[in-house]
Design a protein around this motif. Structure first.
Motif, mmCIF file in Angstrom:
data_model
loop_
_atom_site.group_PDB
_atom_site.id
_atom_site.type_symbol
_atom_site.label_atom_id
_atom_site.label_comp_id
_atom_site.label_asym_id
_atom_site.label_seq_id
_atom_site.Cartn_x
_atom_site.Cartn_y
_atom_site.Cartn_z
ATOM 1 N N GLU A 91 0.838 -1.192 0.000
ATOM 2 C CA GLU A 91 0.000 0.000 0.000
ATOM 3 C C GLU A 91 0.878 1.248 0.000
ATOM 4 O OE1 GLU A 91 -3.210 0.092 -0.272
ATOM 5 O OE2 GLU A 91 -3.948 -1.872 0.351
ATOM 6 N N GLY A 92 0.277 2.370 -0.385
ATOM 7 C CA GLY A 92 0.993 3.636 -0.369
ATOM 8 C C GLY A 92 0.457 4.571 -1.428
ATOM 9 N N GLY A 93 0.879 5.816 -1.340
ATOM 10 C CA GLY A 93 0.412 6.828 -2.259
ATOM 11 C C GLY A 93 1.123 6.797 -3.593
ATOM 12 N N GLU A 94 0.848 7.821 -4.378
ATOM 13 C CA GLU A 94 1.439 7.898 -5.717
ATOM 14 C C GLU A 94 2.952 8.071 -5.627
ATOM 15 O OE1 GLU A 94 -1.043 7.266 -7.746
ATOM 16 O OE2 GLU A 94 -2.259 7.475 -5.946
ATOM 17 N N GLY A 95 3.682 7.356 -6.502
ATOM 18 C CA GLY A 95 5.135 7.501 -6.579
ATOM 19 C C GLY A 95 5.907 6.874 -5.444
ATOM 20 N N ALA A 96 5.268 6.014 -4.648
ATOM 21 C CA ALA A 96 5.936 5.449 -3.473
ATOM 22 C C ALA A 96 6.857 4.286 -3.810
ATOM 23 C CB ALA A 96 4.897 4.997 -2.445
ATOM 24 N N GLY A 97 6.867 3.816 -5.046
ATOM 25 C CA GLY A 97 7.795 2.762 -5.440
ATOM 26 C C GLY A 97 7.297 1.352 -5.218
ATOM 27 N N LYS A 98 5.984 1.173 -5.166
ATOM 28 C CA LYS A 98 5.445 -0.162 -4.930
ATOM 29 C C LYS A 98 5.795 -1.133 -6.050
ATOM 30 C CE LYS A 98 1.215 1.458 -4.213
ATOM 31 N NZ LYS A 98 1.055 1.111 -5.619
ATOM 32 N N LEU A 124 2.555 -4.070 3.703
ATOM 33 C CA LEU A 124 3.720 -3.186 3.668
ATOM 34 C C LEU A 124 3.247 -1.822 3.182
ATOM 35 C CD1 LEU A 124 6.147 -5.734 1.990
ATOM 36 C CD2 LEU A 124 6.144 -5.056 4.404
ATOM 37 N N LEU A 125 3.343 -0.830 4.059
ATOM 38 C CA LEU A 125 2.900 0.522 3.731
ATOM 39 C C LEU A 125 4.120 1.373 3.375
ATOM 40 C CD1 LEU A 125 0.918 2.856 3.523
ATOM 41 C CD2 LEU A 125 1.060 3.111 6.022
ATOM 42 N N PHE A 126 4.199 1.773 2.115
ATOM 43 C CA PHE A 126 5.320 2.573 1.634
ATOM 44 C C PHE A 126 5.005 4.047 1.891
ATOM 45 C CE2 PHE A 126 5.604 -1.487 -0.293
ATOM 46 C CZ PHE A 126 6.958 -1.735 -0.418
ATOM 47 N N ASP A 127 5.682 4.600 2.891
ATOM 48 C CA ASP A 127 5.379 5.940 3.375
ATOM 49 C C ASP A 127 6.275 6.971 2.709
ATOM 50 O OD1 ASP A 127 4.208 7.930 4.972
ATOM 51 O OD2 ASP A 127 5.823 7.750 6.442
ATOM 52 N N LEU A 128 5.642 7.970 2.113
ATOM 53 C CA LEU A 128 6.359 8.993 1.358
ATOM 54 C C LEU A 128 5.571 10.296 1.423
ATOM 55 C CD1 LEU A 128 8.811 9.252 -0.735
ATOM 56 C CD2 LEU A 128 7.078 8.945 -2.506
ATOM 57 N N PRO A 129 6.226 11.436 1.673
ATOM 58 C CA PRO A 129 5.499 12.702 1.636
ATOM 59 C C PRO A 129 4.796 12.889 0.301
ATOM 60 C CG PRO A 129 7.670 13.031 2.599
ATOM 61 C CD PRO A 129 7.642 11.627 2.061
ATOM 62 N N VAL A 130 3.598 13.454 0.351
ATOM 63 C CA VAL A 130 2.775 13.579 -0.844
ATOM 64 C C VAL A 130 3.493 14.330 -1.957
ATOM 65 C CG1 VAL A 130 0.688 14.665 -1.775
ATOM 66 C CG2 VAL A 130 0.575 13.348 0.342
ATOM 67 N N ARG A 131 4.102 15.443 -1.626
ATOM 68 C CA ARG A 131 4.737 16.257 -2.669
ATOM 69 C C ARG A 131 5.869 15.495 -3.350
ATOM 70 N NH1 ARG A 131 5.163 22.452 -1.333
ATOM 71 N NH2 ARG A 131 2.937 21.977 -1.240
ATOM 72 N N MET A 132 6.647 14.762 -2.570
ATOM 73 C CA MET A 132 7.728 13.961 -3.151
ATOM 74 C C MET A 132 7.157 12.875 -4.055
ATOM 75 S SD MET A 132 10.753 11.761 -1.234
ATOM 76 C CE MET A 132 11.436 13.238 -0.470
ATOM 77 N N GLY A 133 6.062 12.261 -3.635
ATOM 78 C CA GLY A 133 5.438 11.232 -4.452
ATOM 79 C C GLY A 133 4.935 11.778 -5.775
ATOM 80 N N LEU A 134 4.338 12.959 -5.747
ATOM 81 C CA LEU A 134 3.854 13.572 -6.978
ATOM 82 C C LEU A 134 5.006 13.925 -7.908
ATOM 83 C CD1 LEU A 134 1.027 15.877 -5.567
ATOM 84 C CD2 LEU A 134 0.736 13.828 -6.984
#
Length: 208
Positions: A9-16, A132-142
């Motif tokens: 799991e994780g937001g956009e661009g987190a490298g899943k 597995l939750l891939f945690d990344l700041p939103v702006r970095m993910g975008l």
């Protein structure tokens, strides 16, 4: 012997996607059969629903979005996930029901009790053994997502405030279920992320 169900799991661009490759290779080296899949999708019907959900044009009511997600999930469980687990495969799934709580619940504000009712109806007692939750700041993910090129899908185009609500919902899930959900710091290089995954998987596989 039944397999194990691992979700990413994780937001956009987190490298899943990159991490999925590593996890598949890791499990293969241990001699465990692996079924790799994704949501929404994983089946012919699910992929067609995915196209509808991610198409940048048009509006979809959040409740319609949630119901489509669970329609695809029902087919996915019946056609792919449950048979694979019963056959002894370890299932690696890119997103599952936590994404519904994060995106439709946290992002769109749908009552989590309504999501939970659908979860119980569609899944019964089936829950991931490990998330597995891939945690990344939103702006970095975008920024990472935009560097891949192409057009933003409908979810990515919801905006930073929406994605921040999604991010916080994911973190709340991790705080609530620390035994199942393991947070991976996705801000580092792929090599740094792989080292974290190696440690987590060594622990999980050793206990299985």
């Amino acid at each position: 012997m039944s397999g194990r169900f691992i979700t990413l799991e994780g937001g956009e661009g987190a490298g899943k996607s990159t991490s999925m490759e590593f996890l598949q290779e890791y499990l293969a080296t241990t001699g465990r059969p692996v079924c790799r899949t994704r949501e929404p999708g994983g089946t012919e019907l699910g992929e067609r629903i995915r196209e509808l959900l991610l198409a940048p044009e048009g509006e979809i009511d959040p409740r319609t979005e949630l119901l489509l997600m669970f329609a695809a999930r029902q087919q996915h469980l019946a056609e792919v996930i449950e048979p694979a687990l019963a056959a002894g495969s370890w299932v690696l799934c890119d997103r599952f029901t936590d994404a519904s709580y994060a995106y439709q619940g946290g992002g769109h504000g749908i009552d989590p009790q309504r999501i939970a009712a659908l979860e119980d109806w569609v899944q019964g007692s089936r829950r991931p053994d490990l998330t597995l939750l891939f945690d990344l700041p939103v702006r970095m993910g975008l920024q990472r997502a935009s560097s891949r090129g192409g057009h933003a899908d409908r979810i990515e185009a919801q905006g930073e405030a929406f994605l921040e609500r999604v991010h916080q919902a994911y973190l709340e899930i991790a705080r609530r279920e620390p035994g199942r959900v393991r947070v991976v710091d996705a801000t580092g290089t792929p090599a740094v992320v792989r080292r974290q995954l190696q440690v987590l998987m060594d622990e999980f596989v050793g206990a299985s």
